[in-house]
Every structure is written in C-alpha cells, then in structure tokens.
Design an enzyme around this catalytic site. Structure first.
Site, PDB file in Angstrom:
ATOM      1  N   TYR A 175       0.796  -1.227   0.000  1.00  0.00           N
ATOM      2  CA  TYR A 175       0.000   0.000   0.000  1.00  0.00           C
ATOM      3  C   TYR A 175       0.831   1.281   0.000  1.00  0.00           C
ATOM      4  O   TYR A 175       0.271   2.370  -0.027  1.00  0.00           O
ATOM      5  CB  TYR A 175      -0.914   0.009   1.243  1.00  0.00           C
ATOM      6  CG  TYR A 175      -2.218  -0.738   1.048  1.00  0.00           C
ATOM      7  CD1 TYR A 175      -2.236  -2.118   0.883  1.00  0.00           C
ATOM      8  CD2 TYR A 175      -3.431  -0.057   1.046  1.00  0.00           C
ATOM      9  CE1 TYR A 175      -3.427  -2.798   0.706  1.00  0.00           C
ATOM     10  CE2 TYR A 175      -4.624  -0.736   0.874  1.00  0.00           C
ATOM     11  CZ  TYR A 175      -4.625  -2.100   0.701  1.00  0.00           C
ATOM     12  OH  TYR A 175      -5.812  -2.767   0.532  1.00  0.00           O
TER      13      TYR A 175
ATOM     14  N   LYS B 120       2.012 -15.729   2.341  1.00  0.00           N
ATOM     15  CA  LYS B 120       2.227 -16.511   1.113  1.00  0.00           C
ATOM     16  C   LYS B 120       3.716 -16.798   1.009  1.00  0.00           C
ATOM     17  O   LYS B 120       4.354 -16.534  -0.026  1.00  0.00           O
ATOM     18  CB  LYS B 120       1.756 -15.710  -0.105  1.00  0.00           C
ATOM     19  CG  LYS B 120       0.384 -16.059  -0.649  1.00  0.00           C
ATOM     20  CD  LYS B 120       0.078 -17.512  -0.883  1.00  0.00           C
ATOM     21  CE  LYS B 120       0.477 -17.988  -2.254  1.00  0.00           C
ATOM     22  NZ  LYS B 120       0.049 -19.415  -2.471  1.00  0.00           N
TER      23      LYS B 120
ATOM     24  N   ASP C 223      -4.273 -18.351   1.001  1.00  0.00           N
ATOM     25  CA  ASP C 223      -5.282 -18.991   0.139  1.00  0.00           C
ATOM     26  C   ASP C 223      -6.021 -20.084   0.912  1.00  0.00           C
ATOM     27  O   ASP C 223      -7.257 -20.176   0.891  1.00  0.00           O
ATOM     28  CB  ASP C 223      -4.660 -19.524  -1.177  1.00  0.00           C
ATOM     29  CG  ASP C 223      -3.370 -20.324  -0.990  1.00  0.00           C
ATOM     30  OD1 ASP C 223      -2.852 -20.390   0.144  1.00  0.00           O
ATOM     31  OD2 ASP C 223      -2.869 -20.891  -1.991  1.00  0.00           O
TER      32      ASP C 223
ATOM     33  N   ASP D  87      -7.025  -6.776   3.963  1.00  0.00           N
ATOM     34  CA  ASP D  87      -8.128  -6.105   3.266  1.00  0.00           C
ATOM     35  C   ASP D  87      -9.056  -7.139   2.643  1.00  0.00           C
ATOM     36  O   ASP D  87     -10.277  -7.094   2.810  1.00  0.00           O
ATOM     37  CB  ASP D  87      -7.545  -5.177   2.186  1.00  0.00           C
ATOM     38  CG  ASP D  87      -8.635  -4.490   1.386  1.00  0.00           C
ATOM     39  OD1 ASP D  87      -9.569  -3.961   2.014  1.00  0.00           O
ATOM     40  OD2 ASP D  87      -8.554  -4.487   0.147  1.00  0.00           O
TER      41      ASP D  87
ATOM     42  N   ASP E 177     -13.156  -8.529   3.854  1.00  0.00           N
ATOM     43  CA  ASP E 177     -14.398  -8.467   3.064  1.00  0.00           C
ATOM     44  C   ASP E 177     -15.011  -9.863   2.978  1.00  0.00           C
ATOM     45  O   ASP E 177     -16.229 -10.029   3.059  1.00  0.00           O
ATOM     46  CB  ASP E 177     -14.150  -7.922   1.642  1.00  0.00           C
ATOM     47  CG  ASP E 177     -14.440  -6.423   1.524  1.00  0.00           C
ATOM     48  OD1 ASP E 177     -14.196  -5.688   2.511  1.00  0.00           O
ATOM     49  OD2 ASP E 177     -14.914  -5.981   0.450  1.00  0.00           O
TER      50      ASP E 177
END
Ligand code: NAD
Ligand code: IPM
Ligand code: MN
Length: 355
Positions: free
Chosen positions: A142, A193, A226, A250, A254
C-alpha cells in the site's frame, strides 16, 4: 488530549456516498451517548472528500492534519470514493494520510456473526464465527513505492513494491498476541504466502515464531492465505485471532464480512496503542445505493463501540454489540440484513434504545 476525563474531541469525516448517511447515524449516537451518560464529546467536523476536492482541489490540507493530530482523541470516518473522481487520489490522500500519517499500525477488524439468521454457511451458526483480524496497516503493497514506465505503449511497465520491515511486521504480530492474551483468546493464526513470496514472507514466518515464543499460553498457527480463505468458509470456528499483512487483511476481511451478514455489519479500528485512533466501517461509499436511505448503519454503530473501548469505556462497546444483535433479531434493520427499515429509521431506533 485527555485519557482520564469524560471530555473527548472527536474528528468527524463523513466522506462520500453512504459515508455521509452512516456517519449521520454515528453522530446522533455519539450525541445521545453524551446526553445519557454524561460524556462531553466535542465533535469537530471536517469538510473532506470528493465534494470538497471537486470544489477547490483540496484533498487533506496540512492544517486539518495538524488539528486532528494535535487536538483530537479519535476520528470517525464514513467512507471515501466517488465515481466522479476516477483516480481516487484524493481518497488515498485522506485515508492513507490518516493511517500512515498517524502511524496507526493495527487495523483491527472483528469478524463476529451476531445472529444465526445472518450466518450464510450451511450447517453453521453464529457461534461458529467469532474472530478478530489484525491487519498490518502502515506498509506492505500500500505504500506507493513504485512507478510506471513507457505508459500507454506496448512496452509499458507498472510496479508497486511490497515493503515489509522488521519493525512493522513485529509490532502488529505482537499486538495480535497481546490482544489474544488480554481477551482470553487461545490461538493466533498468521496468514502469509511464504511459499511464493520467499523474501518478504520469510520475514513474517521468522518474526511470528520469535514473537510467539514470548506467549507460551497461546497456540501459534500458520496458514497460507489462500488456504485460510478456504477454511474461513469451510469452518470459521477454528479461528480466534488472525494476523496478516495489509493487502491480505483487506481481502480476508471483506470475505469475513460475508460471514457476518454483509459489509453493513463489519466494523474496524485503526490504532497505535496510546495514540489517537481512526474508526471506520469496513465498507466503502457504495455508489450503487448512495442517497437512497438503504445503507446499513449497524457497522458504524459497532465501529463507535470500538471507539468507546479505545477512549476507555469498553462497557459501552459491549452494550452496543448487544444492541446491534437485538436490532437484527427484532428486524429493526435494513434490507441487506433482512429488515424493512431505512438507514435513518434504524439510526432513530438505535438512538431511542440508549437509556
Ligand atoms: P463497497 O463496500 O462500497 O460496496 C460493495 C457492495 O456492498 C455494494 O453492493 C454496496 O451496495 C454494498 N454495501 C456496502 N456497504 C453497505 C452498507 N452499509 N449497507 C448495505 N450495503 C452495503 O465497495 P466498492 O463498491 O468496491 O467500493 C466503492 C467505493 O468505496 C470505491 O471508491 C472504493 O475505493 C471505496 N472504498 C472506500 C473505503 C473506505 O473509505 N474506508 C472502503 C472500501 C471501499
Ligand atoms: C478498506 C478499503 C481501502 C483499503 C481502500 C479504499 C484503499 O478497501 O479500508 O478496506 O484497501 O484499505
Ligand atoms: Mn477493503
């Protein structure tokens, strides 16, 4: 700024779209809480967002930043994002100006399903979903390090660098363990990851192991992000506290919002312990329903609860969580969570229930 007294200065930024509608409920709630319980809240309104930008080109003026930084105890933010300003540069200036500018390194996002009626997973109930995500909030992908080269040509290149510092990774992991310890939560998952992102996420792995060793009573577990997404849907009950980087946090929150009944139910706090905090619902400005009195304001009610805890009154948060649960159970809610009321009517009901 006063942590001891009942007197607090709260910056209010409505922002864009449904941000304005849900913040108006939030403001009414803060005013009612002040009246009912004797708090002295001074609400300081800032005219920031797309309307302001389109009027005079200002995004987040330095004097506003300074007023917030030096004189306020908390910020209530609606949402930023307006289709009239496709670049969204002004929105990033404000949102990241607050998150990065105030060094609010923990983005705390509870994923708690408050009613069986809202649980979308077959065979699961509300009690199966109660976790808190700690999203790193000051670095990662970001940070706007990067650039574009040969833009608009067949050879163009676009780069966003992913920044992970020892300090940044360690402090959010430590905050997640501290939270688990303070709230009797027995397990912390770290999601990364590292199987693909060898350099950055080797740092997350190592740091997680080292910090976990300082918390022997808390189970430290790892899942690739994942797999964590898969397991969030398969069996959310295995998660208690989750810590992850900015981008994954983020996305995961959601996804988590869907387990809570939708984005209208998801709250967040951006904090750096001991400093001013930024409180915002997880959802955006929802241009598809803006101005129609359809937005669910309950995420903002829960967000104000998180603000109350930050200001030193955790009992208020507990009461607001119960009030939101009751709003859903009694159908005092908007259509997205199965009710028939508009934003304003839900807000009026919430305010009317503060004794
Ligand atoms: P969004 O969260 O605004 O909306 C996604 C979907 O959820 C839409 O269908 C919307 O109607 C629905 N929804 C969201 N909040 C709701 C609520 N309170 N009640 C009922 N339904 C609700 O995400 P988006 O459409 O991807 O983004 C719209 C704009 O908001 C973009 O500009 C985006 O960058 C911005 N955004 C800002 C913030 C923020 O300021 N913190 C957060 C997320 C997105
Ligand atoms: C959020 C939003 C923001 C983010 C956007 C608007 C930049 O999606 O707060 O979740 O990605 O942090
Ligand atoms: Mn988001």
């Amino acid at each position: 700024m006063s942590q001891q007294s009942n007197s607090k200065r709260i910056a209010v930024i409505e922002g864009d779209g449904i941000g304005k509608e849900v913040v108006s409920v939030g403001v009414a709630l803060l005013e009612r809480l002040a009246e009912a319980r004797g708090y002295q809240f001074e609400l300081v309104h800032f005219d920031l967002g797309a309307d302001r930008f389109l009027r005079d080109g200002a995004t987040f003026p330095e004097e506003d930043q300074q007023t917030i930084r030096e004189t306020c105890d908390a910020v209530l933010l609606g949402a930023l994002g307006d289709p009239r300003v496709p670049s969204l540069d002004y929105a990033r200036d404000i949102l990241f100006g607050l998150r990065f500018g105030l060094d609010l390194y923990c983005n705390i996002r509870p994923i708690q399903c408050l009613s069986d009626r809202l649980m979308p997973l077959k065979g699961k109930s509300a009690k199966d979903c109660d976790m808190v995500v700690f999203r790193e909030n000051t670095e990662g992908i970001y940070v706007n390090v990067g650039g574009q080269f040969k833009k608009g040509t067949p050879d163009e290149v676009a780069i966003n660098e992913d920044i992970n510092t020892r300090k940044g990774v360690e402090r959010v992991i430590r905050a997640a363990f501290d939270f688990a310890k303070a709230h009797g939560r027995g397990r912390v998952h770290m999601a990364d990851k590292s199987n693909a992102m060898k350099h950055a996420h080797e740092l997350w792995q190592r740091c997680f192991r080292e910090v976990a060793a300082d918390y022997p009573g808390i189970e430290a577990k790892h899942q690739y992000v994942d797999a964590l997404c898969f397991n969030l849907i398969r069996d959310p009950s295995q998660f208690d506290v989750v810590v992850t980087n900015n981008l994954f946090g983020d996305i995961v929150t959601d996804l988590g919002a869907a387990l809570q009944g939708g984005l209208g139910m998801a709250a967040s706090a951006n904090v750096h312990p001991g400093r001013i905090g930024l409180f915002e619902p997880v959802h955006g400005s929802a241009p598809d329903i803006a101005g129609e009195d359809k937005a669910n304001p309950l995420a903002t009610v829960l967000t104000i609860g998180m603000m109350m805890t930050h200001l030193g009154w955790p009992d208020e948060e507990a009461r607001l969580v119960e009030l939101v649960r009751r709003a859903v159970d009694e159908g005092k809610c908007t259509a997205d969570v199965g009710g028939e009321l508009g934003t304003r009517a839900v807000g009026e009901w919430v305010v009317s229930q503060i004794a």
